[in-house]
Design a protein around this motif. Structure first.
Motif, PDB file in Angstrom:
ATOM      1  N   THR A   6      20.426  27.238  10.456  1.00  0.00           N
ATOM      2  CA  THR A   6      19.661  26.041  10.775  1.00  0.00           C
ATOM      3  C   THR A   6      18.317  26.091  10.065  1.00  0.00           C
ATOM      4  OG1 THR A   6      20.701  25.975  12.951  1.00  0.00           O
ATOM      5  CG2 THR A   6      18.696  24.671  12.664  1.00  0.00           C
ATOM      6  N   GLU A   7      18.032  25.059   9.261  1.00  0.00           N
ATOM      7  CA  GLU A   7      16.746  25.002   8.565  1.00  0.00           C
ATOM      8  C   GLU A   7      15.613  24.904   9.578  1.00  0.00           C
ATOM      9  OE1 GLU A   7      14.419  22.547   5.045  1.00  0.00           O
ATOM     10  OE2 GLU A   7      16.466  21.995   5.560  1.00  0.00           O
ATOM     11  N   GLY A   8      14.561  25.689   9.358  1.00  0.00           N
ATOM     12  CA  GLY A   8      13.417  25.706  10.253  1.00  0.00           C
ATOM     13  C   GLY A   8      13.538  26.745  11.348  1.00  0.00           C
ATOM     14  N   VAL A   9      14.747  27.207  11.608  1.00  0.00           N
ATOM     15  CA  VAL A   9      14.963  28.254  12.609  1.00  0.00           C
ATOM     16  C   VAL A   9      15.381  29.544  11.910  1.00  0.00           C
ATOM     17  CG1 VAL A   9      16.331  28.986  14.603  1.00  0.00           C
ATOM     18  CG2 VAL A   9      15.631  26.597  14.385  1.00  0.00           C
ATOM     19  N   ASP A  10      16.420  29.479  11.111  1.00  0.00           N
ATOM     20  CA  ASP A  10      16.947  30.646  10.419  1.00  0.00           C
ATOM     21  C   ASP A  10      16.357  30.802   9.013  1.00  0.00           C
ATOM     22  OD1 ASP A  10      18.851  31.373  12.483  1.00  0.00           O
ATOM     23  OD2 ASP A  10      19.982  29.604  11.863  1.00  0.00           O
ATOM     24  N   PHE A  11      15.944  29.709   8.411  1.00  0.00           N
ATOM     25  CA  PHE A  11      15.405  29.763   7.053  1.00  0.00           C
ATOM     26  C   PHE A  11      14.525  28.557   6.783  1.00  0.00           C
ATOM     27  CE2 PHE A  11      18.990  26.948   6.555  1.00  0.00           C
ATOM     28  CZ  PHE A  11      18.608  26.064   5.557  1.00  0.00           C
ATOM     29  N   TYR A  12      13.776  28.661   5.685  1.00  0.00           N
ATOM     30  CA  TYR A  12      13.033  27.524   5.159  1.00  0.00           C
ATOM     31  C   TYR A  12      12.997  27.657   3.643  1.00  0.00           C
ATOM     32  CZ  TYR A  12       9.050  30.749   4.750  1.00  0.00           C
ATOM     33  OH  TYR A  12       8.245  31.808   4.430  1.00  0.00           O
ATOM     34  N   TYR A  13      12.626  26.604   2.960  1.00  0.00           N
ATOM     35  CA  TYR A  13      12.503  26.630   1.509  1.00  0.00           C
ATOM     36  C   TYR A  13      11.044  26.861   1.143  1.00  0.00           C
ATOM     37  CZ  TYR A  13      17.192  24.675   1.319  1.00  0.00           C
ATOM     38  OH  TYR A  13      18.545  24.485   1.458  1.00  0.00           O
ATOM     39  N   GLU A  15       7.828  27.243  -1.865  1.00  0.00           N
ATOM     40  CA  GLU A  15       7.325  26.333  -2.894  1.00  0.00           C
ATOM     41  C   GLU A  15       8.173  26.363  -4.168  1.00  0.00           C
ATOM     42  OE1 GLU A  15       5.200  28.895  -1.662  1.00  0.00           O
ATOM     43  OE2 GLU A  15       4.631  27.607  -0.010  1.00  0.00           O
ATOM     44  N   GLN A  16       8.818  27.490  -4.438  1.00  0.00           N
ATOM     45  CA  GLN A  16       9.639  27.619  -5.637  1.00  0.00           C
ATOM     46  C   GLN A  16      11.080  27.147  -5.411  1.00  0.00           C
ATOM     47  OE1 GLN A  16       7.843  30.369  -4.406  1.00  0.00           O
ATOM     48  NE2 GLN A  16       6.119  29.940  -5.738  1.00  0.00           N
ATOM     49  N   GLY A  17      11.381  26.712  -4.198  1.00  0.00           N
ATOM     50  CA  GLY A  17      12.711  26.210  -3.893  1.00  0.00           C
ATOM     51  C   GLY A  17      13.696  27.260  -3.416  1.00  0.00           C
ATOM     52  N   TYR A  18      13.224  28.501  -3.231  1.00  0.00           N
ATOM     53  CA  TYR A  18      14.093  29.563  -2.738  1.00  0.00           C
ATOM     54  C   TYR A  18      14.234  29.492  -1.224  1.00  0.00           C
ATOM     55  CZ  TYR A  18      13.571  31.762  -7.302  1.00  0.00           C
ATOM     56  OH  TYR A  18      13.579  32.016  -8.642  1.00  0.00           O
ATOM     57  N   ILE A  19      15.362  29.957  -0.714  1.00  0.00           N
ATOM     58  CA  ILE A  19      15.565  30.048   0.727  1.00  0.00           C
ATOM     59  C   ILE A  19      14.917  31.333   1.219  1.00  0.00           C
ATOM     60  CG2 ILE A  19      17.277  30.430   2.539  1.00  0.00           C
ATOM     61  CD1 ILE A  19      19.159  28.601   1.022  1.00  0.00           C
ATOM     62  N   VAL A  20      14.088  31.240   2.258  1.00  0.00           N
ATOM     63  CA  VAL A  20      13.427  32.386   2.861  1.00  0.00           C
ATOM     64  C   VAL A  20      13.932  32.510   4.293  1.00  0.00           C
ATOM     65  CG1 VAL A  20      11.209  33.401   3.500  1.00  0.00           C
ATOM     66  CG2 VAL A  20      11.382  31.998   1.432  1.00  0.00           C
ATOM     67  N   LEU A  21      14.505  33.652   4.622  1.00  0.00           N
ATOM     68  CA  LEU A  21      15.022  33.885   5.972  1.00  0.00           C
ATOM     69  C   LEU A  21      13.870  34.223   6.918  1.00  0.00           C
ATOM     70  CD1 LEU A  21      18.127  35.991   4.960  1.00  0.00           C
ATOM     71  CD2 LEU A  21      18.088  33.590   5.624  1.00  0.00           C
ATOM     72  N   THR A  22      13.928  33.709   8.135  1.00  0.00           N
ATOM     73  CA  THR A  22      12.867  33.927   9.117  1.00  0.00           C
ATOM     74  C   THR A  22      13.051  35.250   9.849  1.00  0.00           C
ATOM     75  OG1 THR A  22      14.093  32.842  10.879  1.00  0.00           O
ATOM     76  CG2 THR A  22      12.661  31.434   9.516  1.00  0.00           C
ATOM     77  N   ALA A  23      11.985  35.710  10.505  1.00  0.00           N
ATOM     78  CA  ALA A  23      12.068  36.925  11.315  1.00  0.00           C
ATOM     79  C   ALA A  23      13.089  36.745  12.437  1.00  0.00           C
ATOM     80  CB  ALA A  23      10.692  37.270  11.889  1.00  0.00           C
ATOM     81  N   GLU A  24      13.169  35.548  12.985  1.00  0.00           N
ATOM     82  CA  GLU A  24      14.147  35.269  14.039  1.00  0.00           C
ATOM     83  C   GLU A  24      15.575  35.532  13.541  1.00  0.00           C
ATOM     84  OE1 GLU A  24      15.721  31.517  16.726  1.00  0.00           O
ATOM     85  OE2 GLU A  24      13.653  31.516  16.022  1.00  0.00           O
ATOM     86  N   TYR A  25      15.868  35.091  12.328  1.00  0.00           N
ATOM     87  CA  TYR A  25      17.192  35.336  11.749  1.00  0.00           C
ATOM     88  C   TYR A  25      17.443  36.838  11.617  1.00  0.00           C
ATOM     89  CZ  TYR A  25      20.875  35.914   8.362  1.00  0.00           C
ATOM     90  OH  TYR A  25      22.023  36.314   7.735  1.00  0.00           O
ATOM     91  N   HIS A  26      16.455  37.567  11.105  1.00  0.00           N
ATOM     92  CA  HIS A  26      16.607  39.014  10.918  1.00  0.00           C
ATOM     93  C   HIS A  26      16.799  39.735  12.251  1.00  0.00           C
ATOM     94  CE1 HIS A  26      15.840  38.979   6.639  1.00  0.00           C
ATOM     95  NE2 HIS A  26      14.772  38.245   6.845  1.00  0.00           N
ATOM     96  N   LEU A  27      16.051  39.348  13.259  1.00  0.00           N
ATOM     97  CA  LEU A  27      16.196  39.972  14.577  1.00  0.00           C
ATOM     98  C   LEU A  27      17.587  39.735  15.146  1.00  0.00           C
ATOM     99  CD1 LEU A  27      12.718  39.212  16.145  1.00  0.00           C
ATOM    100  CD2 LEU A  27      13.678  41.471  15.642  1.00  0.00           C
ATOM    101  N   GLU A  28      18.115  38.531  14.952  1.00  0.00           N
ATOM    102  CA  GLU A  28      19.454  38.231  15.441  1.00  0.00           C
ATOM    103  C   GLU A  28      20.501  39.057  14.692  1.00  0.00           C
ATOM    104  OE1 GLU A  28      22.325  34.402  15.479  1.00  0.00           O
ATOM    105  OE2 GLU A  28      20.315  34.096  16.309  1.00  0.00           O
ATOM    106  N   ARG A  29      20.293  39.253  13.386  1.00  0.00           N
ATOM    107  CA  ARG A  29      21.220  40.075  12.602  1.00  0.00           C
ATOM    108  C   ARG A  29      21.168  41.520  13.073  1.00  0.00           C
ATOM    109  NH1 ARG A  29      20.185  39.990   6.547  1.00  0.00           N
ATOM    110  NH2 ARG A  29      18.437  41.245   7.229  1.00  0.00           N
ATOM    111  N   GLY A  30      19.951  42.020  13.380  1.00  0.00           N
ATOM    112  CA  GLY A  30      19.821  43.318  14.020  1.00  0.00           C
ATOM    113  C   GLY A  30      19.557  44.527  13.146  1.00  0.00           C
ATOM    114  N   TYR A  31      19.396  44.340  11.840  1.00  0.00           N
ATOM    115  CA  TYR A  31      19.123  45.492  10.980  1.00  0.00           C
ATOM    116  C   TYR A  31      18.444  45.038   9.683  1.00  0.00           C
ATOM    117  CZ  TYR A  31      23.221  43.901   8.377  1.00  0.00           C
ATOM    118  OH  TYR A  31      24.114  43.149   7.661  1.00  0.00           O
ATOM    119  N   CYS A  32      17.822  46.001   9.006  1.00  0.00           N
ATOM    120  CA  CYS A  32      17.200  45.744   7.703  1.00  0.00           C
ATOM    121  C   CYS A  32      18.267  45.833   6.629  1.00  0.00           C
ATOM    122  CB  CYS A  32      16.108  46.781   7.440  1.00  0.00           C
ATOM    123  SG  CYS A  32      15.403  46.697   5.774  1.00  0.00           S
ATOM    124  N   CYS A  33      18.371  44.794   5.807  1.00  0.00           N
ATOM    125  CA  CYS A  33      19.394  44.758   4.744  1.00  0.00           C
ATOM    126  C   CYS A  33      18.987  45.549   3.511  1.00  0.00           C
ATOM    127  CB  CYS A  33      19.699  43.318   4.357  1.00  0.00           C
ATOM    128  SG  CYS A  33      18.309  42.445   3.601  1.00  0.00           S
TER     129      CYS A  33
END
Length: 69
Positions: A6-13, A15-33
């Protein structure tokens, strides 16, 4: 089955147009990739040196915390 992101919850775009994952997404995943994600809440435990130290120092300078919540 993978969760739909979900945009704004799990990620955002950025300035360069790249997708940036949020801390909330990382916490839900549960580990450092190990990719050095901007909002990693796990202090980059799986990122190899010297990149790990560079990222941690950068966040200290920026005044942002990457500690696990």
């Amino acid at each position: 089955m993978k969760k739909k992101l979900t945009e704004g919850v799990d990620f955002y775009y950025n300035e360069q147009g790249y997708i940036v994952l949020t801390a909330e997404y990382h916490l839900e995943r549960g580990y450092c990739c190990g990719n050095g994600c901007r909002h990693c809440p796990f202090e980059y435990v799986n990122v190899p040196e010297p990149r790990k130290t560079q990222l941690l120092n950068q966040h200290k300078q920026d005044g942002t915390s990457q500690k696990k919540q």
